[in-house]
Design a protein around this motif. Structure first.
Motif, PDB file in Angstrom:
ATOM      1  N   ALA A  74       0.905  -1.253   0.086  1.00 17.86           N
ATOM      2  CA  ALA A  74      -0.308  -0.018   0.076  1.00 17.86           C
ATOM      3  C   ALA A  74       0.758   1.267   0.009  1.00 17.86           C
ATOM      4  O   ALA A  74       0.308   2.327  -0.306  1.00 17.86           O
ATOM      5  CB  ALA A  74      -0.858  -0.198   1.157  1.00 17.86           C
ATOM      6  N   ASP A  75       2.124   1.122   0.318  1.00 17.57           N
ATOM      7  CA  ASP A  75       2.983   2.492   0.560  1.00 17.57           C
ATOM      8  C   ASP A  75       4.374   1.750   0.447  1.00 17.57           C
ATOM      9  O   ASP A  75       4.683   0.786   0.807  1.00 17.57           O
ATOM     10  CB  ASP A  75       2.426   3.221   1.573  1.00 17.57           C
ATOM     11  N   ARG A 102      -2.407  -2.791 -15.459  1.00 17.77           N
ATOM     12  CA  ARG A 102      -3.863  -2.838 -14.980  1.00 17.77           C
ATOM     13  C   ARG A 102      -4.846  -2.797 -16.300  1.00 17.77           C
ATOM     14  O   ARG A 102      -4.234  -2.614 -17.348  1.00 17.77           O
ATOM     15  CB  ARG A 102      -4.137  -1.551 -14.049  1.00 17.77           C
ATOM     16  N   ARG A 232       1.136  -0.510 -14.372  1.00 20.95           N
ATOM     17  CA  ARG A 232       0.715   0.078 -13.047  1.00 20.95           C
ATOM     18  C   ARG A 232       1.859  -0.214 -11.950  1.00 20.95           C
ATOM     19  O   ARG A 232       2.790  -0.993 -11.952  1.00 20.95           O
ATOM     20  CB  ARG A 232      -0.595  -0.664 -12.661  1.00 20.95           C
ATOM     21  N   PRO A 234       1.508   0.110  -7.377  1.00 16.90           N
ATOM     22  CA  PRO A 234       0.515   0.388  -6.587  1.00 16.90           C
ATOM     23  C   PRO A 234       0.475   1.788  -5.959  1.00 16.90           C
ATOM     24  O   PRO A 234       1.448   2.438  -6.020  1.00 16.90           O
ATOM     25  CB  PRO A 234       1.066  -0.766  -5.196  1.00 16.90           C
ATOM     26  N   PRO A 235      -0.745   2.040  -5.373  1.00 16.59           N
ATOM     27  CA  PRO A 235      -0.797   3.563  -4.954  1.00 16.59           C
ATOM     28  C   PRO A 235       0.228   3.501  -3.616  1.00 16.59           C
ATOM     29  O   PRO A 235       0.330   2.552  -2.894  1.00 16.59           O
ATOM     30  CB  PRO A 235      -2.156   3.658  -4.184  1.00 16.59           C
ATOM     31  N   GLY A 236       1.068   4.545  -3.559  1.00 16.91           N
ATOM     32  CA  GLY A 236       1.749   4.758  -2.627  1.00 16.91           C
ATOM     33  C   GLY A 236       3.326   4.527  -3.094  1.00 16.91           C
ATOM     34  O   GLY A 236       4.390   5.135  -2.321  1.00 16.91           O
ATOM     35  N   ASP A 238       5.686   5.874  -5.146  1.00 13.80           N
ATOM     36  CA  ASP A 238       6.010   7.057  -6.054  1.00 13.80           C
ATOM     37  C   ASP A 238       7.379   6.737  -6.666  1.00 13.80           C
ATOM     38  O   ASP A 238       8.570   6.716  -6.031  1.00 13.80           O
ATOM     39  CB  ASP A 238       6.136   8.315  -5.311  1.00 13.80           C
TER      40      ASP A 238
END
Length: 366
Positions: A74-75, A102, A232, A234-236, A238
């Motif tokens: 997640a991060d 994705r 893609r 994952p979110p977090g 960067d």
């Protein structure tokens, strides 16, 4: 949890990297929801049987020396080697990003009624509908995945319609593939509707879905969206760069000495063809193994010959090389040879004769 190498993503590229690292005596940690599963997306076999094809199970992972974390990242602090997952933190000396593609649905009103055949969860929904024979299937998108899926479902006895905004199946590929693909698709009994822009989807009280387009409509028991994938992370995570990622010869992410990226996520620095993007499972394997070799300190240049193949109904197509470098194609002794502007062969398409792939590779100097 601490790891020498943490691999984010448990698809083809991530698993190939983990298996290669284990052979080098480096114990990797493979992170992803569920067991490693084949996702291109989910294979024709999985579509035909309703069962996802696993790349490994818990016992074989343990036997190979691969640790597995059933979780989702997640991060991350990539520079610090810290990954935050839904089941705890991971500290890693080296990180490999293998997060693949994705599969966004196209921006059509009601498109949420369509299923994207890209993960085991969606496969369960698909299998429930396909359990009864003779179902009506509408498939949006006639690229390789869409055309393969349509032929597989038609061969299984379902009534299949394929819709695409382009005029021919495989229309983004070079000739003669669109013509050959259209004939192969027709041989399965699937119907192709080209030059069609879908304007709306709606689900009726009976659960069936109607698709509208200028001049017509059709109703189906199941609508599949096969409109392509996008790289893609994952979110977090960067990564500080546009996707797909540009990487160096060791598949390291610029600015991050201990972060590598593989598979569909990267533009591949190929020794012969330069920077190429080749989203196919064979190159996912190749980049995963190359990153593992680089981490182990034994990697040279990445010179794996690009390769893809597909079965569409009764026809088999296989290609080696980098077709985008070809400026002209000719039939040469029964194989289709693409040559660059210097007249050198850069790609070879073989139709219905997979045994000639060795000859095709030799023509390209491999």
């Amino acid at each position: 949890m601490k790891a020498d190498v943490a691999i984010v993503g448990n698809g083809v590229g991530g698993y190939a990297c983990a298996a290669r690292l284990a052979k080098h005596g480096i114990r990797p940690l493979l992170i992803g929801p569920g067991l490693p599963v084949d996702r291109p997306p989910l294979t024709k076999k999985a579509l035909a049987t309703g069962v996802p094809t696993l790349l490994s199970d818990e016992q074989r992972l343990a036997e190979r020396g691969i640790e597995w974390l059933d979780g989702i990242v997640a991060d991350a602090d990539l520079g610090g080697g810290l990954l935050t997952t839904d089941v705890g933190d991971v500290e890693a000396d080296t990180i490999v990003l293998a997060t693949g593609l994705r599969y966004p649905r196209p921006p059509i009103p009601g498109i949420e009624a369509a299923v994207v055949n890209a993960d085991p969860a969606s496969l369960g929904r698909i299998a429930t509908v396909l359990a009864r024979p003779g179902r009506r299937i509408a498939l949006i998108g006639a690229g390789l995945i869409g055309t393969e899926s349509a032929a597989t479902l038609a061969a299984a006895g379902h009534e299949v319609s394929v819709l695409d905004v382009l005029e021919r199946p495989l229309d983004r590929l070079h000739d003669p593939l669109p013509e050959l693909g259209a004939a192969a698709l027709a041989a399965t009994g699937a119907r192709f509707l080209g030059g069609v822009e879908i304007t709306e989807l709606a689900t009726g009280e009976d659960g069936r879905v109607t698709l509208w387009y200028p001049g017509g409509s059709l109703t189906a028991d199941l609508v599949l969206a096969a409109t392509g994938g996008r790289p893609r992370v994952p979110p977090g995570l960067d990564v500080g760069a546009e996707l797909p990622l540009e990487v160096d010869a060791a598949l390291r992410l610029p600015g991050f000495e201990r972060v590598h990226a593989v598979g569909d996520l990267v533009v591949v620095p190929h020794a012969r063809f330069g920077s190429i993007r080749f989203p196919h499972w064979d190159m996912a394997i190749g980049t995963g193994e190359h990153a593992a070799d680089a981490i182990a300190g034994v990697a040279g240049e990445l010179d794996r010959l690009p390769y893809w193949w597909t079965d569409i109904g009764p026809r088999t197509f296989a290609e080696v090389g980098w077709a985008e470098a070809a400026v002209e194609w000719d039939d040469e002794d029964g194989v289709h040879v693409g040559r660059d502007d210097a007249g050198e062969p850069v790609a070879v398409l073989v139709v219905d004769e997979p045994r000639r792939l060795r000859e095709a590779r030799a023509l390209l100097g491999y």
